[in-house]
Design an enzyme around this catalytic site. Structure first.
Site, short mmCIF file in Angstrom:
data_model
loop_
_atom_site.label_atom_id
_atom_site.label_comp_id
_atom_site.label_asym_id
_atom_site.label_seq_id
_atom_site.Cartn_x
_atom_site.Cartn_y
_atom_site.Cartn_z
N GLY A 164 0.87 -1.17 0.00
CA GLY A 164 0.00 0.00 0.00
C GLY A 164 0.91 1.22 0.00
N GLY A 172 -0.09 4.49 -0.46
CA GLY A 172 -0.91 5.69 -0.42
C GLY A 172 -0.37 6.70 0.58
N GLN A 173 -1.31 7.33 1.29
CA GLN A 173 -0.93 8.40 2.22
C GLN A 173 -0.02 7.89 3.34
OE1 GLN A 173 -1.55 11.28 1.05
NE2 GLN A 173 -3.48 12.03 1.86
N ARG A 223 -15.36 2.79 10.41
CA ARG A 223 -14.30 1.89 9.95
C ARG A 223 -14.89 0.60 9.42
NH1 ARG A 223 -12.52 4.58 14.57
NH2 ARG A 223 -10.53 5.67 14.36
N ASN A 259 -12.16 -4.04 1.97
CA ASN A 259 -10.81 -4.29 2.48
C ASN A 259 -10.52 -5.76 2.79
OD1 ASN A 259 -10.23 -1.65 2.07
ND2 ASN A 259 -10.17 -1.05 4.23
N THR A 275 -4.47 -1.66 7.97
CA THR A 275 -5.74 -1.48 7.26
C THR A 275 -6.96 -1.63 8.18
OG1 THR A 275 -4.67 -2.40 5.30
CG2 THR A 275 -7.08 -2.37 5.29
N ASN A 276 -7.94 -0.77 7.99
CA ASN A 276 -9.18 -0.83 8.77
C ASN A 276 -10.26 -1.69 8.11
OD1 ASN A 276 -8.98 0.63 11.20
ND2 ASN A 276 -8.99 2.58 10.07
N ARG A 327 -2.45 9.56 20.81
CA ARG A 327 -3.47 10.62 20.79
C ARG A 327 -3.84 11.02 22.22
NH1 ARG A 327 -6.78 7.92 15.68
NH2 ARG A 327 -5.89 9.30 14.11
N HIS A 364 -9.92 -0.91 17.76
CA HIS A 364 -9.67 0.41 17.18
C HIS A 364 -10.97 0.97 16.63
CE1 HIS A 364 -7.48 3.64 15.41
NE2 HIS A 364 -7.75 3.29 14.17
O1 TXD Z 1 -4.68 3.06 13.35
C1 TXD Z 1 -4.90 2.54 12.30
N1 TXD Z 1 -4.80 1.23 12.18
C2 TXD Z 1 -5.28 3.34 11.13
C3 TXD Z 1 -5.70 2.65 9.93
C4 TXD Z 1 -5.21 4.76 11.16
C5 TXD Z 1 -5.50 5.48 10.02
C6 TXD Z 1 -5.88 4.86 8.76
N2 TXD Z 1 -6.00 3.46 8.82
C7 TXD Z 1 -6.32 2.68 7.61
O2 TXD Z 1 -5.13 2.49 6.84
C8 TXD Z 1 -7.28 3.30 6.62
O3 TXD Z 1 -8.60 3.19 7.07
C9 TXD Z 1 -7.00 2.48 5.39
O4 TXD Z 1 -7.69 1.24 5.46
C10 TXD Z 1 -5.49 2.21 5.49
C11 TXD Z 1 -4.64 3.02 4.51
O5 TXD Z 1 -4.87 4.38 4.68
P1 TXD Z 1 -4.25 5.47 3.67
O6 TXD Z 1 -4.67 6.80 4.15
O7 TXD Z 1 -2.80 5.19 3.43
O8 TXD Z 1 -5.10 5.11 2.34
P2 TXD Z 1 -4.73 5.42 0.80
O9 TXD Z 1 -3.97 6.70 0.69
O10 TXD Z 1 -5.98 5.29 0.02
O11 TXD Z 1 -3.72 4.24 0.43
C12 TXD Z 1 -4.12 2.93 0.30
C13 TXD Z 1 -3.33 2.32 -0.81
C14 TXD Z 1 -3.64 2.94 -2.19
O12 TXD Z 1 -2.45 3.42 -2.79
C15 TXD Z 1 -4.24 1.77 -2.98
O13 TXD Z 1 -3.95 1.79 -4.36
C16 TXD Z 1 -3.57 0.59 -2.27
O14 TXD Z 1 -3.64 0.93 -0.90
N3 TXD Z 1 -4.20 -0.69 -2.55
C17 TXD Z 1 -3.51 -1.84 -2.68
N4 TXD Z 1 -2.20 -2.11 -2.57
C18 TXD Z 1 -1.80 -3.38 -2.77
N5 TXD Z 1 -2.65 -4.40 -3.07
C19 TXD Z 1 -3.98 -4.17 -3.18
N6 TXD Z 1 -4.81 -5.18 -3.46
C20 TXD Z 1 -4.46 -2.85 -2.98
N7 TXD Z 1 -5.69 -2.28 -3.03
C21 TXD Z 1 -5.52 -0.98 -2.78
#
Ligand code: TXD
Length: 313
Positions: free
Chosen positions: A10, A12-13, A91, A98, A122-123, A154, A178
């Site tokens: 992953g 992303g952000q 969530r 997810n 991941t959530n 926090r 969580h």
């Molecule tokens: O405390 C905690 N556990 C959390 C969890 C705190 C904050 C956010 N939390 C969760 O982390 C949030 O609810 C999301 O489920 C994840 C990821 O958050 P993020 O903000 O990084 O999400 P993004 O920016 O959308 O990034 C997710 C990336 C994105 O680039 C997708 O293309 C990729 O995941 N993605 C994948 N990567 C690999 N393989 C597959 N199948 C896939 N599907 C999507």
């Protein structure tokens, strides 16, 4: 000594900040994997970070990829793959999408790096880490979830802000799932060794407990499009670092319980020790009746999500 290898699934952000922090902390080489449609994005992010290394003064090999073969032999795998929340979502609203993503990730991690220490982010967190362990069949010490470090961070931040003291002097523990049922434990919070209730009114403590439970939602509302990412990235790296450096850190993580706290067969946030053995120990704190009731209530919410994961995996 060869560099360690850290895989971020992953990009992303959260993944982007994790990669930067891994490089800055010189934890090892980093592979960031995302879906094929995002390969350019992760390659771009990793190249961008690589090009900052000359200025930052750190060295790591940084790879962006969509090919699971590139994660082979990883020491640590951190999973953020999946959708984040948008305003108005819980969530648990993310579960359907997810759980499919986590299943795919788990099968590939099992194939390519069966010896890695795996941190799921991941959530909905507690049920996603449950699904990941179920599919990989990895031992419980090598699979955990990140939530408690963030929820505790926090809580500590809000106490420090309210008292205008260093956050380093605030120690605390937040147990449970969580989500809004999490269990901050003000009884165990200290400020420079002094119990919290000696330096703060009950009214203010209650307000901080409520704000902590809703802290993720507060950020989701402010951002408007996505959820927190700086603090989750820092929190998950703290856990990776504890493993890689064998720090034996005492922190709260979603750990697989087999009888501890009267809970069997579920992941839930509890204090653990993380070192070279992964989750080396679950620390059992004697809870009051009220605290145990809150923890049981939090488990109830997690169980509902786990039933859905069990149906889909
Ligand atoms: O405390 C905690 N556990 C959390 C969890 C705190 C904050 C956010 N939390 C969760 O982390 C949030 O609810 C999301 O489920 C994840 C990821 O958050 P993020 O903000 O990084 O999400 P993004 O920016 O959308 O990034 C997710 C990336 C994105 O680039 C997708 O293309 C990729 O995941 N993605 C994948 N990567 C690999 N393989 C597959 N199948 C896939 N599907 C999507």
């Amino acid at each position: 000594m060869a560099r360690k290898k850290i895989t971020l699934i992953g990009g992303g952000q959260i993944g982007g900040i994790q990669a930067l922090m891994c490089a800055q902390k010189q934890l090892g080489d980093v592979v960031m994997l995302d879906i094929p449609e995002m390969e350019g994005m992760v390659k771009g992010k990793m190249l961008d970070i690589a090009e900052s290394q000359a200025v930052g003064g750190y060295d790591a090999k940084l790879t962006g990829t969509s090919d699971y073969a590139d994660i082979a032999g990883s020491d640590v795998v951190i999973v953020t793959a999946g959708l984040p929340r948008k305003p108005g979502m819980t969530r648990d609203d993310l579960l359907d999408v997810n759980v499919k993503i986590i299943s795919n990730v788990a099968n590939n991690v099992k194939k390519y790096c069966p010896d890695a220490f795996c941190i799921i982010v991941t959530n909905p967190l507690d049920s996603m880490v449950y699904g990941f362990k179920k599919i990989t069949g990895f031992s419980k010490n090598m699979v955990c979830g990140m939530a408690g470090v963030l929820d505790t961070s926090r809580f500590r931040s809000f106490v420090a802000m309210e008292l205008d003291v260093s956050v380093e002097d605030v120690a605390a523990t937040v147990l449970g799932g969580h989500g809004p049922t999490m269990v901050p434990l003000p009884r165990l919070c200290t400020v420079g060794g002094i119990p919290l209730n000696e330096v703060m009114s009950q009214e203010k403590i209650d307000a901080i407990v409520t704000r902590t439970r809703e802290a993720g939602t507060e950020i989701v509302k402010l951002l408007g499009n996505g959820s927190a990412f700086f603090s989750p990235a820092a929190s998950s790296l703290m856990m990776a670092e504890a493993y890689l450096l064998d720090k034996k850190s005492v922190l709260t993580a979603a750990a697989y319980l087999e009888g501890e706290y009267g809970i069997d067969g579920y992941y839930l946030g509890v204090p653990v020790v993380i070192g070279a053995g992964g989750v080396e120990k679950i620390v059992e704190v004697k809870l009051t009746g009220d605290e145990q009731a809150l923890l049981d209530n939090s488990l109830k919410a997690v169980k509902t999500a786990v039933v859905e994961v069990d149906e889909r995996t």
